[in-house]
Write a protein that holds these residues in place. Structure first.
Motif, PDB file in Angstrom:
ATOM      1  N   LEU A  12       0.836  -1.194   0.000  1.00  0.00           N
ATOM      2  CA  LEU A  12       0.000   0.000   0.000  1.00  0.00           C
ATOM      3  C   LEU A  12       0.873   1.247   0.000  1.00  0.00           C
ATOM      4  O   LEU A  12       1.876   1.326   0.697  1.00  0.00           O
ATOM      5  CB  LEU A  12      -0.904   0.001   1.239  1.00  0.00           C
ATOM      6  CG  LEU A  12      -1.889  -1.164   1.315  1.00  0.00           C
ATOM      7  CD1 LEU A  12      -2.621  -1.136   2.646  1.00  0.00           C
ATOM      8  CD2 LEU A  12      -2.887  -1.081   0.188  1.00  0.00           C
ATOM      9  N   VAL A  13       0.498   2.216  -0.804  1.00  0.00           N
ATOM     10  CA  VAL A  13       1.271   3.448  -0.925  1.00  0.00           C
ATOM     11  C   VAL A  13       0.330   4.635  -0.800  1.00  0.00           C
ATOM     12  O   VAL A  13      -0.746   4.649  -1.394  1.00  0.00           O
ATOM     13  CB  VAL A  13       2.002   3.513  -2.276  1.00  0.00           C
ATOM     14  CG1 VAL A  13       2.807   4.805  -2.377  1.00  0.00           C
ATOM     15  CG2 VAL A  13       2.929   2.314  -2.431  1.00  0.00           C
ATOM     16  N   VAL A  14       0.692   5.627   0.006  1.00  0.00           N
ATOM     17  CA  VAL A  14      -0.087   6.847   0.124  1.00  0.00           C
ATOM     18  C   VAL A  14       0.687   7.975  -0.538  1.00  0.00           C
ATOM     19  O   VAL A  14       1.853   8.184  -0.241  1.00  0.00           O
ATOM     20  CB  VAL A  14      -0.371   7.180   1.600  1.00  0.00           C
ATOM     21  CG1 VAL A  14      -1.185   8.453   1.710  1.00  0.00           C
ATOM     22  CG2 VAL A  14      -1.092   6.030   2.271  1.00  0.00           C
ATOM     23  N   GLU A  15       0.035   8.694  -1.437  1.00  0.00           N
ATOM     24  CA  GLU A  15       0.716   9.746  -2.185  1.00  0.00           C
ATOM     25  C   GLU A  15      -0.212  10.954  -2.311  1.00  0.00           C
ATOM     26  O   GLU A  15      -1.423  10.848  -2.116  1.00  0.00           O
ATOM     27  CB  GLU A  15       1.078   9.268  -3.591  1.00  0.00           C
ATOM     28  CG  GLU A  15       1.913   7.987  -3.625  1.00  0.00           C
ATOM     29  CD  GLU A  15       2.015   7.438  -5.034  1.00  0.00           C
ATOM     30  OE1 GLU A  15       3.135   7.374  -5.533  1.00  0.00           O
ATOM     31  OE2 GLU A  15       0.976   7.093  -5.615  1.00  0.00           O
ATOM     32  N   GLY A  16       0.331  12.095  -2.690  1.00  0.00           N
ATOM     33  CA  GLY A  16      -0.468  13.253  -3.013  1.00  0.00           C
ATOM     34  C   GLY A  16      -1.103  13.089  -4.387  1.00  0.00           C
ATOM     35  O   GLY A  16      -0.553  12.439  -5.263  1.00  0.00           O
ATOM     36  N   VAL A  17      -2.250  13.674  -4.576  1.00  0.00           N
ATOM     37  CA  VAL A  17      -2.960  13.582  -5.854  1.00  0.00           C
ATOM     38  C   VAL A  17      -2.659  14.823  -6.673  1.00  0.00           C
ATOM     39  O   VAL A  17      -2.849  15.939  -6.218  1.00  0.00           O
ATOM     40  CB  VAL A  17      -4.474  13.451  -5.632  1.00  0.00           C
ATOM     41  CG1 VAL A  17      -5.207  13.482  -6.963  1.00  0.00           C
ATOM     42  CG2 VAL A  17      -4.790  12.160  -4.904  1.00  0.00           C
ATOM     43  N   ALA A  18      -2.200  14.624  -7.895  1.00  0.00           N
ATOM     44  CA  ALA A  18      -1.933  15.730  -8.800  1.00  0.00           C
ATOM     45  C   ALA A  18      -2.989  15.758  -9.890  1.00  0.00           C
ATOM     46  O   ALA A  18      -3.589  14.746 -10.215  1.00  0.00           O
ATOM     47  CB  ALA A  18      -0.547  15.587  -9.413  1.00  0.00           C
TER      48      ALA A  18
ATOM     49  N   PHE B 236      -5.692   8.542   4.420  1.00  0.00           N
ATOM     50  CA  PHE B 236      -5.417   9.650   3.502  1.00  0.00           C
ATOM     51  C   PHE B 236      -4.736  10.727   4.344  1.00  0.00           C
ATOM     52  O   PHE B 236      -5.395  11.501   5.035  1.00  0.00           O
ATOM     53  CB  PHE B 236      -6.718  10.160   2.886  1.00  0.00           C
ATOM     54  CG  PHE B 236      -7.418   9.146   2.016  1.00  0.00           C
ATOM     55  CD1 PHE B 236      -6.967   8.894   0.730  1.00  0.00           C
ATOM     56  CD2 PHE B 236      -8.523   8.451   2.487  1.00  0.00           C
ATOM     57  CE1 PHE B 236      -7.616   7.968  -0.087  1.00  0.00           C
ATOM     58  CE2 PHE B 236      -9.175   7.533   1.685  1.00  0.00           C
ATOM     59  CZ  PHE B 236      -8.724   7.280   0.401  1.00  0.00           C
ATOM     60  N   MET B 237      -3.417  10.754   4.294  1.00  0.00           N
ATOM     61  CA  MET B 237      -2.635  11.511   5.264  1.00  0.00           C
ATOM     62  C   MET B 237      -2.655  13.001   4.968  1.00  0.00           C
ATOM     63  O   MET B 237      -2.274  13.431   3.882  1.00  0.00           O
ATOM     64  CB  MET B 237      -1.193  10.999   5.282  1.00  0.00           C
ATOM     65  CG  MET B 237      -0.421  11.400   6.518  1.00  0.00           C
ATOM     66  SD  MET B 237      -1.112  10.649   8.038  1.00  0.00           S
ATOM     67  CE  MET B 237      -0.832   8.908   7.734  1.00  0.00           C
ATOM     68  N   PRO B 238      -3.066  13.815   5.937  1.00  0.00           N
ATOM     69  CA  PRO B 238      -3.099  15.267   5.711  1.00  0.00           C
ATOM     70  C   PRO B 238      -1.724  15.879   5.925  1.00  0.00           C
ATOM     71  O   PRO B 238      -0.966  15.445   6.791  1.00  0.00           O
ATOM     72  CB  PRO B 238      -4.081  15.752   6.780  1.00  0.00           C
ATOM     73  CG  PRO B 238      -3.905  14.770   7.897  1.00  0.00           C
ATOM     74  CD  PRO B 238      -3.613  13.435   7.246  1.00  0.00           C
ATOM     75  N   PRO B 239      -1.388  16.912   5.163  1.00  0.00           N
ATOM     76  CA  PRO B 239      -0.148  17.646   5.433  1.00  0.00           C
ATOM     77  C   PRO B 239      -0.298  18.472   6.706  1.00  0.00           C
ATOM     78  O   PRO B 239      -1.376  18.986   7.004  1.00  0.00           O
ATOM     79  CB  PRO B 239       0.015  18.545   4.201  1.00  0.00           C
ATOM     80  CG  PRO B 239      -1.368  18.691   3.656  1.00  0.00           C
ATOM     81  CD  PRO B 239      -2.091  17.421   3.970  1.00  0.00           C
TER      82      PRO B 239
ATOM     83  N   GLY C 133      -7.432  13.801   9.513  1.00  0.00           N
ATOM     84  CA  GLY C 133      -7.289  12.811   8.455  1.00  0.00           C
ATOM     85  C   GLY C 133      -8.561  12.032   8.174  1.00  0.00           C
ATOM     86  O   GLY C 133      -9.507  12.049   8.954  1.00  0.00           O
ATOM     87  N   PHE C 134      -8.565  11.361   7.038  1.00  0.00           N
ATOM     88  CA  PHE C 134      -9.639  10.454   6.638  1.00  0.00           C
ATOM     89  C   PHE C 134      -9.062   9.038   6.545  1.00  0.00           C
ATOM     90  O   PHE C 134      -7.976   8.851   5.994  1.00  0.00           O
ATOM     91  CB  PHE C 134     -10.215  10.832   5.268  1.00  0.00           C
ATOM     92  CG  PHE C 134     -10.945  12.146   5.226  1.00  0.00           C
ATOM     93  CD1 PHE C 134     -12.336  12.184   5.222  1.00  0.00           C
ATOM     94  CD2 PHE C 134     -10.252  13.344   5.161  1.00  0.00           C
ATOM     95  CE1 PHE C 134     -13.015  13.398   5.159  1.00  0.00           C
ATOM     96  CE2 PHE C 134     -10.915  14.568   5.097  1.00  0.00           C
ATOM     97  CZ  PHE C 134     -12.299  14.587   5.094  1.00  0.00           C
TER      98      PHE C 134
END
Length: 370
Positions: A15-21, A131-134, A108-109
């Motif tokens: 599993l990978v969490v990334e920012g959405v562009a 879904f990690m918040p900055p 966070g969510f």
């Protein structure tokens, strides 16, 4: 349950969490629209922001409740998709930063996998990722979670415990299916009332609050009416809670009563109002778990709560239950259950969920015994 556990084992890998562009290949959908189903929020399709009760009730209760009503503790959305990635875009009007609670919990969510057991009809649910918040976000954020393979799955997303959400959009990869989520086992929700602990302070993610753990384990719908520093059992909010459809009521009311005398005046009165409106539902009352914080006062408060229970039983109520909070943290890790000797961490919430969840499971699935 075997099929569910197998699917979870697969999805938990890589599993990978990334920012959405922009241009990432996602199609975004507003969770206020079908096929999404929203839970734990007041009139979510008719309000400009997500909230937990009507504004007039919240404002008439206290300024604290009026503010915290706009925090989305207990909010959830369910859906299904065969996408191998899921993204969110959250528009937020308030973001809470605390020294004793991570942003992943306050803002966070969570993404939760729900696996139906085709044989037994049960739902096996497990945390996937956050879904990690900055840290420095002020008005929302975007994030995505990569899953293992492309196949239809059922999901729940937990809303933040201590922040305000205007809109939430869920993204799936272009060409992916989007459908309804699984149903909860109970048509009516369990209503939880209490303090910051009930609201979810200070779990590391929203899904690790006591209520969300129980909801995940038992597939129970619920409403979170915990208000940090503001759970004082005012008549306005008690009357509102009594008006709600529910299958059970859980009172974690103790911490925010200014003193023992206030608790004495309000604890039994709240029970009577809820019971008058709902004569048949299970009513659970919990005394504070953090008894080592102001021990002498905690003992007096526990006596008040147990007196409500004994009086209710003496009056013939056979569907009222008492959970001794002093027993919840007992064991070799009792000193590791809070972040500040008061608010539970994930371990403390897990132990609370063990105690409250076991009682809820028993009283909601077994015939009432006299």
């Amino acid at each position: 349950m075997a099929s569910g556990n197998h699917d979870i084992a697969n999805i938990d890998k890589n599993l990978v969490v990334e920012g959405v562009a922009d241009g990432d290949g996602f199609v975004f959908y507003n969770v206020r629209q079908a096929p999404f189903s929203l839970y734990g929020l007041y009139d979510p399709l008719g309000q400009p922001v997500f909230k937990r009760m009507p504004d007039d009730v919240a404002k008439a209760t206290s300024p604290g409740v009026a503010q915290l009503n706009l925090h989305t503790a207990g909010g959830r959305v369910r859906f299904s998709t065969d996408s191998d990635k899921i993204a969110i875009r959250a528009v937020m009007h308030e973001v809470s930063h605390f020294p004793h609670m991570p942003m992943s919990g306050s803002g966070g969510f969570d993404l939760i996998l729900n696996v139906p057991d085709e044989v037994g009809g049960e739902i096996c649910s497990r945390y996937v990722n956050t879904f990690m918040p900055p840290w420095n976000m002020t008005d929302g954020y975007s994030a995505k979670i990569k899953l293992c393979g492309k196949r239809k799955r059922f999901f729940t997303i937990n809303f933040p415990s201590y922040s305000g959400v205007v809109d939430l959009y869920v993204g799936v990869t272009e060409g992916s299916s989007l459908g309804e989520g699984v149903c909860y086992r109970n048509r009516l929700p369990v209503v939880f009332y209490g303090s910051s602990i009930t609201q979810g302070g200070c779990s590391s993610t929203p899904g690790n609050s006591c209520q969300n753990i129980i909801s995940r384990r038992l597939n129970l719908d619920y409403i979170n009416l915990g208000f940090s520093g503001s759970g004082k059992a005012e008549d306005t909010i008690v009357d509102y809670m009594a008006s709600l459809p529910m299958c059970a009521f859980v009172s974690d009311y103790d911490h925010n009563a200014p003193n023992v005398e206030h608790l004495q005046k309000t604890h039994y009165r709240m029970y009577r109002k809820i019971r008058a409106a709902h004569p048949e539902i299970p009513y659970l009352m919990l005394s504070k778990c953090d008894v080592n914080h102001s021990y002498d006062d905690a003992v007096l408060r526990r006596d008040v709560i147990f007196d409500t229970y004994r009086k209710a039983r003496a009056e013939g109520d056979r569907n009222v239950y008492y959970i001794d909070g002093a027993s919840v943290y007992r064991g070799p890790y009792w000193e590791m259950c809070t972040v500040d000797s008061l608010h539970p961490n994930d371990l403390g919430f897990a132990l609370m969920a063990d105690a409250v969840g076991a009682e809820l499971k028993r009283v909601l699935t077994q015939p009432l015994l006299s």
